[in-house]
Scaffold this motif. Sequence first.
Motif, short mmCIF file in Angstrom:
data_model
loop_
_atom_site.label_atom_id
_atom_site.label_comp_id
_atom_site.label_asym_id
_atom_site.label_seq_id
_atom_site.Cartn_x
_atom_site.Cartn_y
_atom_site.Cartn_z
N LEU A 133 0.89 -1.26 0.07
CA LEU A 133 -0.12 0.01 0.00
C LEU A 133 1.17 1.33 0.10
N LEU A 134 1.12 1.78 -1.00
CA LEU A 134 1.86 3.04 -1.40
C LEU A 134 1.44 4.52 -0.80
N THR A 135 2.13 5.19 -0.24
CA THR A 135 1.56 6.77 0.00
C THR A 135 3.01 7.56 -0.32
N GLY A 136 3.03 8.79 -0.46
CA GLY A 136 4.22 9.44 -0.75
C GLY A 136 4.14 10.53 -1.49
N VAL A 137 5.56 11.44 -1.41
CA VAL A 137 5.61 12.49 -2.26
C VAL A 137 7.14 12.18 -2.77
N THR A 138 7.41 12.11 -3.84
CA THR A 138 6.58 12.55 -4.92
C THR A 138 6.13 11.28 -5.97
N THR A 139 4.80 11.63 -6.47
CA THR A 139 4.24 10.53 -7.23
C THR A 139 4.71 10.24 -8.40
N ASP A 140 5.34 11.04 -9.13
CA ASP A 140 5.98 10.73 -10.61
C ASP A 140 7.29 10.36 -10.11
N LEU A 141 7.97 10.30 -8.96
CA LEU A 141 9.49 9.66 -8.79
C LEU A 141 9.05 8.35 -7.88
N VAL A 142 9.36 8.62 -6.57
CA VAL A 142 9.06 7.45 -5.57
C VAL A 142 8.35 6.39 -5.75
N VAL A 143 6.84 7.25 -5.74
CA VAL A 143 5.63 6.25 -6.02
C VAL A 143 5.55 5.41 -7.09
N LEU A 144 5.80 6.05 -8.29
CA LEU A 144 5.75 5.37 -9.60
C LEU A 144 6.83 4.36 -9.69
N SER A 145 8.23 4.77 -9.12
CA SER A 145 9.41 3.64 -9.02
C SER A 145 9.15 2.55 -8.10
N THR A 146 8.30 2.79 -7.00
CA THR A 146 8.08 1.66 -6.09
C THR A 146 7.01 0.91 -6.57
N ALA A 147 5.86 1.34 -7.17
CA ALA A 147 4.78 0.62 -7.91
C ALA A 147 5.33 -0.37 -9.14
N ARG A 148 6.32 0.29 -9.82
CA ARG A 148 6.93 -0.66 -10.71
C ARG A 148 7.95 -1.69 -10.26
N GLU A 149 8.77 -1.24 -9.46
CA GLU A 149 9.59 -2.36 -8.82
C GLU A 149 8.91 -3.30 -7.98
N GLY A 150 7.92 -2.94 -7.27
CA GLY A 150 7.08 -3.85 -6.49
C GLY A 150 6.48 -4.60 -7.39
N HIS A 151 5.69 -4.36 -8.69
CA HIS A 151 5.20 -5.49 -9.47
C HIS A 151 6.20 -6.35 -9.91
N ASP A 152 7.35 -5.71 -10.35
CA ASP A 152 8.50 -6.73 -11.07
C ASP A 152 9.01 -7.65 -9.85
N ARG A 153 8.66 -7.52 -8.63
CA ARG A 153 9.13 -8.33 -7.54
C ARG A 153 7.89 -9.01 -7.18
N ASP A 154 6.68 -9.16 -7.69
CA ASP A 154 5.60 -9.87 -7.55
C ASP A 154 4.94 -9.73 -6.56
N TYR A 155 4.96 -8.37 -5.94
CA TYR A 155 3.94 -7.92 -4.95
C TYR A 155 2.68 -7.48 -5.79
N ARG A 156 1.52 -7.55 -5.09
CA ARG A 156 0.53 -6.61 -5.56
C ARG A 156 0.79 -5.18 -4.96
N VAL A 157 0.34 -4.33 -6.04
CA VAL A 157 0.70 -2.86 -5.41
C VAL A 157 -0.87 -2.15 -5.36
N GLU A 158 -0.92 -1.40 -4.33
CA GLU A 158 -2.18 -0.53 -4.38
C GLU A 158 -1.58 0.93 -3.92
N VAL A 159 -1.81 1.91 -4.63
CA VAL A 159 -1.31 3.19 -4.38
C VAL A 159 -2.44 4.15 -4.03
N LEU A 160 -2.44 4.51 -2.75
CA LEU A 160 -3.56 5.32 -2.15
C LEU A 160 -3.22 6.78 -2.61
N GLU A 161 -4.27 7.03 -3.61
CA GLU A 161 -3.81 8.14 -4.61
C GLU A 161 -4.19 9.54 -3.67
#
Length: 194
Positions: A133-161
């Motif tokens: 469950l991802l939260t944070g600043v900045t959406t276009d950098l750390v949140v996007l990077s974590t979402a993609r990397e999490g996906h590729d590491r086989d986690y389900r990813v939910e971004v709390l917009e």
Amino acid sequence: MGRRPALLILDLINELIHPDGKYAGDGYFQQATERNVLENAATAISRARAAGIPVIYVVVGFSPGYADLSDSSDLFEGVREDKRLELGTWATEVHSSLAPAEGEPVIAKRRVNPFLGTHLDLLLRNLDVNTLLLTGVTTDLVVLSTAREGHDRDYRVEVLEDVTATADDELQQAALKLIARTAKVTTVDEALPA
């Protein structure tokens, strides 16, 4: 396999989201304020703790002297000269309204991606987490990077917009559109019901 989440608080640090932070004038403080990021993050943290969901903090920063700062990064240009993002200082502390509880991990990263050069993945695996469950600043950098990397590491990813922000609304919307390709875009109320 059931949902076993962890709540990640990404870069909600003084340097970015406090009015006295050195990046406050770059739009992050204003956008975080307009989007109620601190209040929504506090709600998410409270609900996660009440549900027994691990809360993990990630902060960006560099060692005193900046030996771990890449000279090839345009993103971090000027950090050394302006003495920004120095670990162990007020700048890289989690905003006081979101302070970690005793025992909650705080992971320091030196790059945008919080998995790179840290023990984040090991920690998540040891906690038997399968959903981020991802939260944070900045959406276009750390949140996007974590979402993609999490996906590729086989986690389900939910971004709390409603617990994300970046320098301006146009970047925010573009980042969420990109994130939706590999993650579920949701809200605090949807991901962590009261």
